[in-house]
Design a protein around this motif. Structure first.
Motif, PDB file in Angstrom:
ATOM      1  N   SER A 140       0.845  -1.194   0.000  1.00 32.31           N
ATOM      2  CA  SER A 140       0.000   0.000   0.000  1.00 32.31           C
ATOM      3  C   SER A 140       0.883   1.248   0.000  1.00 32.31           C
ATOM      4  O   SER A 140       1.946   1.274   0.592  1.00 32.31           O
ATOM      5  CB  SER A 140      -0.919  -0.001   1.217  1.00 32.31           C
ATOM      6  OG  SER A 140      -0.152   0.068   2.394  1.00 32.31           O
ATOM      7  N   ARG A 141       0.415   2.282  -0.640  1.00 34.85           N
ATOM      8  CA  ARG A 141       1.141   3.549  -0.699  1.00 34.85           C
ATOM      9  C   ARG A 141       0.650   4.444   0.425  1.00 34.85           C
ATOM     10  O   ARG A 141      -0.409   4.236   0.990  1.00 34.85           O
ATOM     11  CB  ARG A 141       0.897   4.235  -2.051  1.00 34.85           C
ATOM     12  CG  ARG A 141       1.263   3.392  -3.231  1.00 34.85           C
ATOM     13  CD  ARG A 141       2.733   3.283  -3.348  1.00 34.85           C
ATOM     14  NE  ARG A 141       3.063   2.458  -4.520  1.00 34.85           N
ATOM     15  CZ  ARG A 141       4.262   2.083  -4.785  1.00 34.85           C
ATOM     16  NH1 ARG A 141       5.248   2.431  -4.007  1.00 34.85           N
ATOM     17  NH2 ARG A 141       4.509   1.340  -5.839  1.00 34.85           N
ATOM     18  N   GLY A 142       1.402   5.445   0.760  1.00 36.21           N
ATOM     19  CA  GLY A 142       0.948   6.377   1.779  1.00 36.21           C
ATOM     20  C   GLY A 142       2.052   6.790   2.708  1.00 36.21           C
ATOM     21  O   GLY A 142       3.164   7.096   2.286  1.00 36.21           O
ATOM     22  N   ARG A 143       1.740   6.787   4.008  1.00 35.39           N
ATOM     23  CA  ARG A 143       2.673   7.288   5.007  1.00 35.39           C
ATOM     24  C   ARG A 143       3.954   6.460   5.067  1.00 35.39           C
ATOM     25  O   ARG A 143       5.038   7.014   5.229  1.00 35.39           O
ATOM     26  CB  ARG A 143       1.991   7.300   6.367  1.00 35.39           C
ATOM     27  CG  ARG A 143       2.879   7.868   7.426  1.00 35.39           C
ATOM     28  CD  ARG A 143       2.186   8.000   8.726  1.00 35.39           C
ATOM     29  NE  ARG A 143       3.126   8.543   9.693  1.00 35.39           N
ATOM     30  CZ  ARG A 143       2.908   8.587  10.961  1.00 35.39           C
ATOM     31  NH1 ARG A 143       1.779   8.138  11.442  1.00 35.39           N
ATOM     32  NH2 ARG A 143       3.801   9.088  11.777  1.00 35.39           N
ATOM     33  N   HIS A 144       3.845   5.144   4.927  1.00 36.84           N
ATOM     34  CA  HIS A 144       5.034   4.294   4.985  1.00 36.84           C
ATOM     35  C   HIS A 144       5.992   4.625   3.847  1.00 36.84           C
ATOM     36  O   HIS A 144       7.212   4.589   4.029  1.00 36.84           O
ATOM     37  CB  HIS A 144       4.646   2.819   4.941  1.00 36.84           C
ATOM     38  CG  HIS A 144       3.890   2.378   6.152  1.00 36.84           C
ATOM     39  ND1 HIS A 144       4.467   2.319   7.391  1.00 36.84           N
ATOM     40  CD2 HIS A 144       2.602   1.996   6.316  1.00 36.84           C
ATOM     41  CE1 HIS A 144       3.576   1.915   8.272  1.00 36.84           C
ATOM     42  NE2 HIS A 144       2.429   1.715   7.642  1.00 36.84           N
ATOM     43  N   GLN A 145       5.445   4.954   2.695  1.00 36.42           N
ATOM     44  CA  GLN A 145       6.299   5.313   1.567  1.00 36.42           C
ATOM     45  C   GLN A 145       7.035   6.625   1.854  1.00 36.42           C
ATOM     46  O   GLN A 145       8.229   6.740   1.564  1.00 36.42           O
ATOM     47  CB  GLN A 145       5.475   5.449   0.292  1.00 36.42           C
ATOM     48  CG  GLN A 145       6.323   5.774  -0.926  1.00 36.42           C
ATOM     49  CD  GLN A 145       5.495   5.978  -2.172  1.00 36.42           C
ATOM     50  OE1 GLN A 145       4.287   6.153  -2.086  1.00 36.42           O
ATOM     51  NE2 GLN A 145       6.142   5.956  -3.306  1.00 36.42           N
ATOM     52  N   LYS A 146       6.348   7.590   2.436  1.00 39.45           N
ATOM     53  CA  LYS A 146       6.985   8.877   2.747  1.00 39.45           C
ATOM     54  C   LYS A 146       8.081   8.709   3.790  1.00 39.45           C
ATOM     55  O   LYS A 146       9.153   9.310   3.679  1.00 39.45           O
ATOM     56  CB  LYS A 146       5.939   9.872   3.218  1.00 39.45           C
ATOM     57  CG  LYS A 146       4.990  10.306   2.139  1.00 39.45           C
ATOM     58  CD  LYS A 146       3.932  11.240   2.670  1.00 39.45           C
ATOM     59  CE  LYS A 146       2.914  11.544   1.584  1.00 39.45           C
ATOM     60  NZ  LYS A 146       1.814  12.366   2.097  1.00 39.45           N
ATOM     61  N   VAL A 147       7.817   7.905   4.804  1.00 42.76           N
ATOM     62  CA  VAL A 147       8.829   7.657   5.836  1.00 42.76           C
ATOM     63  C   VAL A 147      10.032   6.952   5.231  1.00 42.76           C
ATOM     64  O   VAL A 147      11.184   7.275   5.552  1.00 42.76           O
ATOM     65  CB  VAL A 147       8.228   6.839   6.995  1.00 42.76           C
ATOM     66  CG1 VAL A 147       9.314   6.383   7.957  1.00 42.76           C
ATOM     67  CG2 VAL A 147       7.181   7.649   7.724  1.00 42.76           C
TER      68      VAL A 147
END
Length: 79
Positions: free
Chosen positions: A46-53
């Motif tokens: 899934s994309r989202g906060r984990h990708q930004k971190v």
């Protein structure tokens, strides 16, 4: 000619330690970059906060490696 073996061992130890730290930081940066999805995207990620971190972590690791390299060049090149 007299060799200060203690100083030579100290320089060797610090050089070895910094080398290990830079290699580990670069490897962590590559792992975080891959986790962010900048290679082939995995279908179940899934994309989202984990990708930004992961992207921020990768950039910080690469910046730390660059800072160590720039400091080493600054020490070597007279200025």
């Amino acid at each position: 000619m007299d060799i200060d073996w203690g100083a030579l061992a100290g320089v060797f130890g610090v050089s070895l330690g910094i080398t290990v730290v830079v290699v580990v930081m670069f490897a962590l940066g590559l792992a975080a970059w891959a986790r962010a999805g900048h290679e082939e995207p995995a279908p179940d990620v899934s994309r989202g906060r984990h990708q930004k971190v992961a992207v921020v972590t990768a950039v910080l690791c690469f910046a730390a490696c660059l800072a160590v390299a720039a400091y080493g060049i600054d020490l070597i090149v007279p200025g």
